[in-house]
Design an enzyme around this catalytic site. Sequence first.
Site, PDB file in Angstrom:
ATOM      1  CE  LYS A  63      -3.918   2.009   2.496  1.00  6.75           C
ATOM      2  NZ  LYS A  63      -4.826   1.811   3.637  1.00  6.75           N
ATOM      3  CG  ASP A  71     -13.403   4.464   5.673  1.00 11.84           C
ATOM      4  OD1 ASP A  71     -14.579   4.778   5.419  1.00 11.84           O
ATOM      5  OD2 ASP A  71     -12.511   4.410   4.810  1.00 11.84           O
TER       6      ASP A  71
END
Length: 634
Positions: free
Chosen positions: A47, A141
């Site tokens: 990532k 989230d």
Amino acid sequence: MDTALHDPLLGRLLDARYRVEQRIAVGGMATVYRGLDTRLERVVALKVMHPGLASDPEFTSRFIREAKAVARLSHPNVVNVFDQGQDGDAVFLAMEYVPGWTLRDLMRDRGALAPRTVLDILEPILAGLGAAHRAGLVHRDVKPENVLLTEDGRVKVTDFGLVRAVSGESQATTGQVMGTVSYLAPEQIEQGATDPRTDVYACGILMFEMLTGSKPYTGDSPMQVVYQHISMDVPPPSSLVPGLAPELDAITTAAASRDANRRPADAVALLAALQHIRRGLSPAQLDAEPGLPFQPGPQQPPVERTSIMRELPPDLVMPRRTPPEERFAPPPSRAARRPQRRRRRWVVPAVVLLVIGLVAGGATWALDGLYMRMPSVLGQTQGQAVQTLQADGLTVTVTQDFSTTVASGKVISTNPGVGTRIRKDSTVTLDVSKGPDRPAVPDVTGKSQSAAEQAIKDAGLAVGQVTQQASDSISQGDVISTDPAVGTKEQPNTVVNLVVSSGAQPVPLPDVVGESVDQATSDLQDAGFNVQLDPNQVYSPDAAAGDVAAQSPNGDSASKGSTVTLTVSKGQQQATVPDVTGQSEKDARKALEGAGFQVQTVKLNPFGTPTVHNQSPGGNQQAALGSKVTIWLY
């Protein structure tokens, strides 16, 4: 043109270790690649923060915080973070590579899911979030895009990029609301405040979406959706998918309540409630196919997948619906309807059959006067329903049952069911609601934690947080109190928190080794301890016979009122001293030390090869094991 072909990171070796091989997905904060850890020779997910954000200290700090936060978790339902680093302008995380689909892919492909599938997916999500909550972290989230479904059927939560410690700052940056708008809790929108209940709200929205195939709030703009989160309650899923179990309605609307105080305290509490509900659902309720066909929205952009992604196992998803077979054949062509001479011989039999059909139809019409269709009185008050049915000539009996979704005094169901063909003189049973079953919190004070948890579940409630507190009167591991208090009547599946005793408050523990038994007992009792004697005595080089040789426990403190065990000394252990007269110093020392004694030598003649002419204690005498034996050599 595929911009991935010109991605400068492809083929690059980050931190002299991770080779970037393929781009998987692009998000608002980072791009995810499939890579290879060249040291361990394993596939990883890399990532990499977008270069424009890598220069921003706030985003970089949040990015690194994700690595540190998730690294603290070791849970099978959380994507593991292996490493974090920076190579030039590339700030990256090396994470567990999870081939498969996202939950968004599954819902886009399948629409509404069966309740069993919903629970099979949501329970591991809550298990992973629960581990984060109990570690003091909030995801902030939770959404379908951040739930991965592996090729072997496992479920993992990912993207803790917005994670924040509960004990730290809990407000969003001024003018900025974090998270995806469709899953934001009202308090997250209005104040930016987040705690574990924020994630619980998102899971409630997620559950609604999985059960119905659509989100509870939609609009032409994000602001319209935000307004609905703040001002409207989430409807029960059964309003879109008739036939869902009422318990699923209740837990969904509770988790997605606008009032954070009415939600389960954290993911662990919601998981406990879901598991309790699952045990009460029948196989038919768990495997019920969604009652309405899924209506797909606008065409979504294609989802990037790796080459090894494939269909999920069939037991994890709902089977596709197949269109019903045509009930009627298409009409015959004009040529087929053209009369033919050879078929005229069937005219007479056809007329006979037609007459028989008309007679049978007339009989059926006559019988229909004795029958009717059961009218719908669902949701009416008992009085209204009885009046309606009696006006149709039906006899009415009434039963009562608890209901969390139908108000007290109103009809839950009828037997026969609505629309059933019944005789006009039939007896109809009305099931009338007594309102929600409000179980009382059981008295579990003084019970073990496991027994208390079982009693709470048996009462139709859910076990929440368990905290510990010192107690002089309640034994360690037993329950001190509950919240809500004992006897309080609550809604089914309400979370009950437990306070469990960690034992009495520690107090200083006297050191009584070497004291007489009577003196040691007196000192310990004066300090608030109980005393017992070990039935087995031991030899001790430090304590005289009859004095205390050891105590247990023996630390600086112990729980007040606990028991201290004293072991009494038998004195020093005696042994026979070997006779070493006439031996060389070397042989004498070997014999004495081998028998457990220390040796002290006195040499009266430094010349020649002296031998032992005297020893003390003398040979074959008894002496304390470990004591000194002196030998004179000349």
